[in-house]
Design a protein around this motif. Structure first.
Motif, PDB file in Angstrom:
ATOM      1  N   HIS A 193     -31.212  11.329  12.822  1.00  0.00           N
ATOM      2  CA  HIS A 193     -32.608  11.771  13.097  1.00  0.00           C
ATOM      3  C   HIS A 193     -32.746  13.305  12.348  1.00  0.00           C
ATOM      4  N   PHE A 194     -31.661  14.014  12.136  1.00  0.00           N
ATOM      5  CA  PHE A 194     -31.587  15.442  11.725  1.00  0.00           C
ATOM      6  C   PHE A 194     -30.472  15.488  10.893  1.00  0.00           C
ATOM      7  N   THR A 195     -30.698  16.447   9.979  1.00  0.00           N
ATOM      8  CA  THR A 195     -29.601  16.559   8.802  1.00  0.00           C
ATOM      9  C   THR A 195     -28.488  17.717   9.298  1.00  0.00           C
ATOM     10  N   SER A 196     -29.098  18.538  10.185  1.00  0.00           N
ATOM     11  CA  SER A 196     -28.195  19.698  10.970  1.00  0.00           C
ATOM     12  C   SER A 196     -29.074  20.296  12.100  1.00  0.00           C
ATOM     13  N   LYS A 197     -28.148  21.162  12.553  1.00  0.00           N
ATOM     14  CA  LYS A 197     -28.718  22.061  13.987  1.00  0.00           C
ATOM     15  C   LYS A 197     -29.877  22.603  13.492  1.00  0.00           C
ATOM     16  N   GLN A 198     -30.212  23.301  12.328  1.00  0.00           N
ATOM     17  CA  GLN A 198     -31.445  23.924  12.036  1.00  0.00           C
ATOM     18  C   GLN A 198     -32.483  22.994  11.849  1.00  0.00           C
ATOM     19  N   ASP A 199     -32.254  21.814  11.302  1.00  0.00           N
ATOM     20  CA  ASP A 199     -33.113  20.773  11.210  1.00  0.00           C
ATOM     21  C   ASP A 199     -33.772  20.250  12.382  1.00  0.00           C
ATOM     22  N   CYS A 200     -32.741  19.995  13.497  1.00  0.00           N
ATOM     23  CA  CYS A 200     -33.414  20.012  14.964  1.00  0.00           C
ATOM     24  C   CYS A 200     -34.309  20.828  15.430  1.00  0.00           C
ATOM     25  N   PHE A 201     -33.684  22.004  15.480  1.00  0.00           N
ATOM     26  CA  PHE A 201     -34.516  23.154  15.815  1.00  0.00           C
ATOM     27  C   PHE A 201     -35.966  23.104  15.156  1.00  0.00           C
ATOM     28  N   MET A 202     -35.928  23.252  13.816  1.00  0.00           N
ATOM     29  CA  MET A 202     -37.150  23.091  13.252  1.00  0.00           C
ATOM     30  C   MET A 202     -38.166  22.064  13.431  1.00  0.00           C
TER      31      MET A 202
END
Length: 202
Positions: free
Chosen positions: A60-69
């Motif tokens: 679903h996400f490439t990184s923690k920041q991607d999830c946050f954004m």
């Protein structure tokens, strides 16, 4: 937090399963970062709290920041929808009161998540700050429309008003207190009536 899906057959489509997983990750994001902050939260923390594997996370996400954004963009759309839903009829103050009520009410529904996006966003990097600035401009545009701001001075007054509201809400969310957020409505309306120089009945 949304329930973890039982293993085995559950008669849900792939899209429904993915939506459930993302929703759990978004809830985990709010819960974990409320405790540890953005910087100290890891992908492992999120997957553990959400009850999903790291492989699922990276689907679903490439990184923690991607999830946050992604979570921030979702919240941003909810706020924009609330702003755009302000009634077209009524006096400017009545319309502003309705807009403010929707905004404060939305934040108060989940103050922990609201705090995440108003406070922890500062640690999430330049992209997150740009998103926050964009959201604030959407709010300014909504207020300017309500008060029919045409001149630079009127627009600046709307910017100052929104900046003040943002600061007050952020302070009220320091302890994730939803009641403190909704309690801001009356003093904000009183101040707005004075600063925007709304005539009686206008």
């Amino acid at each position: 937090m949304p329930d973890r899906l039982a293993s085995g057959r559950h008669h849900l489509s792939r899209e429904q399963v993915a939506a459930n997983q993302k929703q759990r990750l978004f809830k985990a994001l709010a819960a974990v970062m409320a405790e540890k902050g953005y910087s100290d939260t890891t992908v492992h923390d999120l997957t553990t709290a959400a009850g999903v594997s790291k492989a699922t996370f990276y689907q679903h996400f490439t990184s923690k920041q991607d999830c946050f954004m992604s979570a921030y963009a979702r919240m941003q759309q909810f706020v924009i929808d609330a702003i755009q839903a302000a009634p077209a009829a009524g006096t400017p103050m009545q319309r502003f009161a309705a807009l403010l009520d929707r905004y404060l009410g939305f934040l108060a529904l989940d103050p922990t998540t609201a705090r995440l996006f108003l406070v922890e966003v500062n640690a999430a990097g330049p992209e997150a700050m740009r998103q926050r600035a964009q959201l604030q401009q959407e709010f300014v545009s909504g207020v300017a429309k309500v008060f029919k701001a045409r001149s630079k001075a009127d627009r600046f007054a709307c910017q100052m008003l929104v900046a003040g509201i943002s600061t007050l809400v952020t302070n009220a969310l320091a302890d994730a207190d939803g009641d403190a957020v909704t309690a801001l409505k009356t003093p904000i309306l009183g101040f707005t009536e004075r600063v925007m120089k709304v005539p009686a009945g206008g």
